[in-house]
Design an enzyme around this catalytic site. Structure first.
Site: not given
Length: 545
Positions: A433, A438
């Site tokens: 990932e 974020e």
């Protein structure tokens, strides 16, 4: 026949030692106390041979002492350093350049504090010298250093086998005040030695592994009362590792001294040093697999601006646009490029509180808007959207750039990220990932870039953060430059995270793109009870190869 000089205390030296030994009388008021007896000391200068009578220039000397009834040994060196050890063995590095005589005293302590001592004089050669670092550290007088609390990654941790804080890096002003208010002063004395004084305002920030040193307990790092007063001394020495681009120098603080964060070590490798800025690396005393990192500044306010650290700008090697969505057509995401993932899916593995629909992703006014709304839907209190390019577009290596404006509101969690296209075959985290961006609405000045893969997944993902003061009100470019050798994260082309992409990672296969806004959960955190609505706006997604 070659003649070897054995650098172990000889019979003559032993006779000299006996002349220097002394014992304290028993303190009868405390009962019968037995002084340590038969104290012996051996010293071996490293590298002595026919051509190097006083050692190989490293300045290293191995000491071994023993005594009956001794519970502790303290070495006191004439270079103003000292060392306590319970087993009587210690390797010391003498650092004054040239051939010099040093006096070494060892005190063997028994019950009740009664001790026996022995003294030895050694002549040792050291060729190490770093006057530039000494000058920068002390200012050729006295210089006080503070944690650069305004800078991203002013505290970090990573594996000891690398030279970057791949496991964690602190965001600006993230820690408790006792981590930031320490003043650490290095002073150059008339004899050329470096004195060290540490003003911790009465409290020290302790790593959880060392709480017992200050009488604390628990599973988290804590501020604890601890006395750091008194003058200590610093020796400069060659670095024990070979970090690229460093001055090749470490410093060792005497008498158990340390910088502001207690991690069980007094040895700090200098990664970078300038007039007003310094980066340090230290191996944790209780776990030599971990390296901790500190950024320091001479600015008492913690290094506003970049604290002397030059920002590294991304120099891309990919300039051919191979895929893009500019979100300037239609009223919803292009079905040829994007899929919807709907529902809550048991919190998506992160205890998330939103329910994803196909209605919360809209295209208007040249941007994609993923709306997070406080509303009741299928027994959930929040609605949002999550779209992916799985089975419609993926790529291996290149530069992905996403221009976006992020969300407002406590608990909101927008993300721009990628998963390995073999996700359905090997599942997560085996597929890998790449979290391009974020963000937490609860920390509106910070964005994060993270990698997840086997051994470094979930809360153990390799993450770095950077300050973006207006991420929710202005558009910024969030970029990952991905090659066979490296993965680089940047915001507005300013690099804040680098990762060496070795052959054993899963980042050597095609990945697909995901855009979503979550609510709450393990990363989003506490939800503002007054929250109503927000959105992540995406101007474009572009891939270059």
């Amino acid at each position: 026949m070659k003649r070897y000089i054995i650098p172990i205390v000889s019979v003559l030296a032993c006779m000299l030692l006996l002349l220097h030994s002394s014992c304290q009388d028993d303190d009868n008021s405390l009962g019968a106390l037995i002084a340590p007896a038969d104290l012996s000391m051996e010293a071996r200068i490293i590298g002595v041979d026919d051509e190097n009578e006083y050692g190989d220039g490293s300045g290293l000397v191995e000491f071994k002492v023993s005594a009956q009834h001794a519970t502790n040994y303290k070495f006191v060196f004439s270079d103003k350093s000292s060392k306590n050890t319970s087993n009587g063995t210690y390797t010391h590095r003498f650092t004054t350049p040239g051939i010099n005589d040093y006096v070494v005293t060892v005190l063997a302590t028994g019950t009740g504090g009664i001790s026996t001592s022995k003294t030895l004089t050694l002549r040792v050669f050291s060729e190490f010298d770093d006057p530039e670092t000494k000058s920068l550290l002390t200012g050729d007088g006295s210089k006080t250093w503070y944690i650069a609390k305004a800078l991203p990654a002013h505290l970090g941790v990573g594996p000891s086998g690398t030279f970057t804080p791949d496991y964690y890096s602190a965001a600006p002003n993230e820690k408790d005040e006792c981590f930031y208010d320490d003043a650490m002063t290095f002073s150059l004395e008339n004899d050329g030695s470096i004195a060290f004084e540490h003003d911790n305002k009465g409290e020290t920030f302790f790593n959880a592994s060392y709480l017992s040193v200050a009488g604390g307990s628990g599973g988290d790092d804590q501020c604890l009362a601890f006395d750091t007063s008194g003058k200590k001394y610093v020796n400069l020495a060659p670095s024990s590792s070979e970090a690229p681009g460093t001055p090749g120098t470490q410093f060792i603080i005497s008498d158990g001294g340390f910088m502001n964060y207690y991690i069980g070590t007094s040895t700090y490798e200098i990664m970078k040093i300038e007039d007003d800025y310094m980066e340090l690396r230290a191996i944790m005393g209780s776990d030599d697999s971990l390296a901790w990192y500190l950024k320091l500044t001479t600015d008492p306010e913690g290094g506003g601006g970049n604290g002397g650290e030059e920002e590294e700008m991304l120099q891309t090697q990919f300039d051919e646009l191979v895929w893009a969505d500019e979100f300037d057509q239609g009223s919803e995401p292009d079905a040829a490029s994007w899929n919807y993932e709907t529902g809550n899916n048991n919190g998506w593995g992160n205890q998330e509180k939103q329910y994803y629909t196909e209605d919360n992703a809209v295209v208007e006014d040249g941007t994609l808007k993923i709306n997070l709304i406080a509303e009741n839907i299928d027994n959930f209190q929040y609605s949002s959207s999550r779209i992916t390019t799985q089975n419609k577009y993926d790529f291996q290596y290149g530069r992905i750039e996403v221009r976006a404006k992020l969300t407002e509101g406590g608990g909101s969690w927008p993300a721009i990220w990628m998963l390995g296209s073999n996700f359905t075959e090997v599942e997560w985290p085996g597929c890998g990932e790449i979290d391009i961006m974020e963000y937490k609405g609860n920390e509106p000045d910070i964005t994060h870039g993270t990698l997840h893969f086997p051994g470094n997944s979930g809360a153990n993902g390799l993450t770095q953060s950077t300050g973006v003061s207006n991420a929710a009100t202005e558009f910024h470019n969030y970029t990952v430059e991905w090659t066979e050798e490296q993965i680089i994260f940047a915001v507005d082309n300013k690099i804040f995270h680098k990762f060496d992409n070795t052959s054993d990672t899963p980042f050597h296969q095609p990945f697909f793109i995901i855009l979503n806004v979550a609510m709450g959960g393990t990363f989003g955190g506490a939800i503002d009870p007054a929250f109503q609505q927000t959105a992540m706006e995406v101007d474009y997604v572009r891939v270059y190869q």
